[in-house]
Design an enzyme around this catalytic site. Structure first.
Site, PDB file in Angstrom:
ATOM      1  N   GLU A  93      10.470  -4.673  37.232  1.00 16.80           N
ATOM      2  CA  GLU A  93      11.746  -3.984  37.440  1.00 16.80           C
ATOM      3  C   GLU A  93      11.619  -2.504  37.137  1.00 16.80           C
ATOM      4  O   GLU A  93      10.849  -2.110  36.271  1.00 16.80           O
ATOM      5  CB  GLU A  93      12.778  -4.508  36.440  1.00 16.80           C
ATOM      6  N   CYS A 106      13.253   4.744  35.056  1.00 19.71           N
ATOM      7  CA  CYS A 106      12.692   3.968  33.957  1.00 19.71           C
ATOM      8  C   CYS A 106      11.709   2.976  34.581  1.00 19.71           C
ATOM      9  O   CYS A 106      12.100   2.168  35.426  1.00 19.71           O
ATOM     10  CB  CYS A 106      13.837   3.232  33.255  1.00 19.71           C
ATOM     11  N   CYS A 113       5.558  -8.904  28.620  1.00 16.75           N
ATOM     12  CA  CYS A 113       5.209  -8.143  27.412  1.00 16.75           C
ATOM     13  C   CYS A 113       4.759  -9.156  26.364  1.00 16.75           C
ATOM     14  O   CYS A 113       5.209 -10.300  26.365  1.00 16.75           O
ATOM     15  CB  CYS A 113       6.441  -7.388  26.896  1.00 16.75           C
ATOM     16  N   CYS A 117       9.423  -9.036  20.587  1.00 20.87           N
ATOM     17  CA  CYS A 117      10.666  -8.614  19.919  1.00 20.87           C
ATOM     18  C   CYS A 117      11.751  -9.655  20.218  1.00 20.87           C
ATOM     19  O   CYS A 117      11.947 -10.057  21.357  1.00 20.87           O
ATOM     20  CB  CYS A 117      11.099  -7.230  20.420  1.00 20.87           C
ATOM     21  N   CYS A 120      14.605  -9.200  23.000  1.00 20.52           N
ATOM     22  CA  CYS A 120      14.217  -8.636  24.298  1.00 20.52           C
ATOM     23  C   CYS A 120      13.851  -9.715  25.312  1.00 20.52           C
ATOM     24  O   CYS A 120      13.077 -10.629  25.013  1.00 20.52           O
ATOM     25  CB  CYS A 120      13.044  -7.687  24.103  1.00 20.52           C
ATOM     26  N   GLY A 160       7.298  -4.195  29.201  1.00 18.86           N
ATOM     27  CA  GLY A 160       5.944  -3.923  28.750  1.00 18.86           C
ATOM     28  C   GLY A 160       5.877  -2.952  27.601  1.00 18.86           C
ATOM     29  O   GLY A 160       6.824  -2.208  27.326  1.00 18.86           O
ATOM     30  N   LEU A 216      12.734   1.592  16.567  1.00 25.43           N
ATOM     31  CA  LEU A 216      12.741   1.312  15.127  1.00 25.43           C
ATOM     32  C   LEU A 216      13.590   0.072  14.845  1.00 25.43           C
ATOM     33  O   LEU A 216      13.124  -0.890  14.266  1.00 25.43           O
ATOM     34  CB  LEU A 216      13.305   2.539  14.408  1.00 25.43           C
TER      35      LEU A 216
HETATM   36  N1  SAH Z   1       7.815  -1.734  24.508  1.00 22.88           N
HETATM   37  C1  SAH Z   1       8.426  -0.453  24.459  1.00 22.88           C
HETATM   38  C2  SAH Z   1       9.160  -0.044  25.707  1.00 22.88           C
HETATM   39  C3  SAH Z   1       9.942  -1.075  26.460  1.00 22.88           C
HETATM   40  S1  SAH Z   1      11.438  -1.668  25.771  1.00 22.88           S
HETATM   41  C4  SAH Z   1       9.321  -0.352  23.242  1.00 22.88           C
HETATM   42  O1  SAH Z   1       9.426  -1.312  22.504  1.00 22.88           O
HETATM   43  O2  SAH Z   1       9.855   0.720  22.986  1.00 22.88           O
HETATM   44  C5  SAH Z   1      12.553  -0.319  25.912  1.00 22.88           C
HETATM   45  C6  SAH Z   1      13.611  -0.293  24.844  1.00 22.88           C
HETATM   46  O3  SAH Z   1      14.601  -1.318  25.080  1.00 22.88           O
HETATM   47  C7  SAH Z   1      13.084  -0.557  23.442  1.00 22.88           C
HETATM   48  O4  SAH Z   1      13.691   0.303  22.537  1.00 22.88           O
HETATM   49  C8  SAH Z   1      13.511  -1.978  23.215  1.00 22.88           C
HETATM   50  O5  SAH Z   1      13.501  -2.297  21.860  1.00 22.88           O
HETATM   51  C9  SAH Z   1      14.868  -1.989  23.866  1.00 22.88           C
HETATM   52  N2  SAH Z   1      15.438  -3.306  24.126  1.00 22.88           N
HETATM   53  C10 SAH Z   1      14.820  -4.443  24.469  1.00 22.88           C
HETATM   54  N3  SAH Z   1      15.705  -5.454  24.594  1.00 22.88           N
HETATM   55  C11 SAH Z   1      16.913  -4.934  24.329  1.00 22.88           C
HETATM   56  C12 SAH Z   1      18.229  -5.465  24.287  1.00 22.88           C
HETATM   57  N4  SAH Z   1      18.475  -6.752  24.526  1.00 22.88           N
HETATM   58  N5  SAH Z   1      19.224  -4.617  23.981  1.00 22.88           N
HETATM   59  C13 SAH Z   1      18.995  -3.298  23.730  1.00 22.88           C
HETATM   60  N6  SAH Z   1      17.785  -2.751  23.746  1.00 22.88           N
HETATM   61  C14 SAH Z   1      16.752  -3.547  24.046  1.00 22.88           C
END
Ligand code: SAH
Length: 348
Positions: A93, A106, A113, A117, A120, A160, A216
């Site tokens: 995407e 973006c 990935c 997390c 996510c 990713g 963070l």
């Molecule tokens: N892996 C990288 C970049 C991709 S994720 C990273 O962790 O920064 C891009 C951003 O979206 C990150 O800050 C991630 O934590 C956030 N993100 C992922 N799932 C989310 C959700 N359900 N709600 C809000 N932010 C989210």
């Protein structure tokens, strides 16, 4: 024989191939121009390249770009989400965000990935594969062609973890920044990472001017570990140390992303604790109301709580913004469109 990945090759690499093939050296620039300025997808579209050289390119190379499968345009703010197909029948995407000051894309850096997390959607099925530099560029080129307008900003915040695909991402940045390509200024490129500290040190030694964003999402290691597995490997102290070095060296402000999750990381004491940790840093905090992902039972903090959290940080001198929610009607949360499409469609 593995074919050359033409979209991922630098001008210098083209120079040496062209030399090897005993062709006039200006052909390297012409080919690079077709790929990175005219954004063609078929070798036969290179009309100023002689037929025999085009045949050779076809024999030894491939333009492995992304192909648009679906496009969703938000009725609220014209944010556009693209679903692209890539080789091996995989889906990724990208999102186009339209701001007053320009178009930002973006992009995804991996299909899936492996960072895990908990909030996510991109990580639910793990990583399928790394994207090549060409596949990252192609997301931008295809969107630029689709809207007929220049893309002036790129954020590596799609599916990713960019630093888990380090070499391809660095190659991508150099190609994107190349004066004979899109020539996008490094300051208009933002790399977002979940905080792989060793790789941030590597990034530091690349002497780039890109903006670093770090996800963070917590004010202490305990909370962070409960939502981000990477936090078991690197502490927030280690993250802050490397970020300080990054901003000292580049004079660039670090962006800290903080997704507010109800009852997990959104309390007043979290805000105080966070401001303690960040008070001496050249940084900016971007608060994001967490997007609900139905496979996960986290929900976003309420509006009042978000405002209160922001005010505490601001009062303590930390520049804080609340992310404007774009494309809320088109499943704009990371990885959601791809997942829903995968479930509903057999991919041919
Ligand atoms: N892996 C990288 C970049 C991709 S994720 C990273 O962790 O920064 C891009 C951003 O979206 C990150 O800050 C991630 O934590 C956030 N993100 C992922 N799932 C989310 C959700 N359900 N709600 C809000 N932010 C989210």
């Amino acid at each position: 024989m593995e074919k050359m990945d033409m979209l991922s090759m630098t001008l210098e690499e083209w120079g040496s191939i062209i030399k090897q093939w005993k062709q006039p050296s200006f052909r390297a620039k012409q080919i690079f121009d077709w790929l990175h300025n005219k954004h063609i997808t078929e070798i036969d579209d290179m009309t100023n390249i002689p037929k025999d050289l085009r045949e050779k390119l076809k024999q030894y190379g491939d333009i492995s770009g992304v192909k648009q499968i679906k496009k969703l345009i938000s009725n609220i703010d014209s944010t556009t989400k693209y679903l692209f197909g890539i080789q091996n029948n995989l889906l990724i995407e990208s999102v186009l965000m339209r701001y007053d000051y320009g178009n930002t894309v973006c992009i995804s850096t991996q299909a899936g990935c492996r960072m895990g997390c908990r909030f996510c959607a991109s990580t639910l099925d793990g990583v399928e594969r790394n994207l090549t530099a060409g596949e990252m560029l192609s997301q931008i080129y295809e969107i630029q062609k689709d809207v007929g307008q220049r893309i002036s900003g790129v954020v590596l915040m799609g599916s990713g973890e960019p630093l888990d695909n380090y070499d391809n991402v660095i190659r991508f940045i150099h190609l994107l920044n190349h004066e004979k390509g899109l020539h996008l200024g490094q300051r208009h490129i933002t790399l977002s990472t979940c905080g792989i500290v060793d790789k941030i040190y590597d990034l530091l030694s690349e002497n780039l001017q890109i903006t670093l964003a770090v996800s963070l999402h917590a004010s202490n290691d305990n909370i962070r570990q409960s939502i981000m597995p990477i936090a078991k490997k690197y502490s927030m102290e280690q993250i802050c140390n490397v970020c300080k070095q990054y901003s000292d060296k580049t004079k660039r402000r670090i962006t800290f992303e903080y997704a507010l999750i109800k009852g997990v990381n959104d309390s007043e004491s979290c805000a105080m604790e966070l401001s303690e940790k960040l008070h001496d840093m050249l940084c900016h905090v971007n608060l994001i109301p967490v997007n609900d992902v139905k496979e996960r039972n986290y929900s976003k903090s309420n509006e009042k709580q978000i405002q209160h959290f922001a005010q505490i940080l601001q009062k303590r001198g930390i520049e804080t913004t609340i992310r404007r929610k774009l494309g809320s009607d088109i499943d704009a949360a990371c990885g959601q469109l791809r997942r829903s499409y995968q479930k509903d469609n057999v991919i041919l």
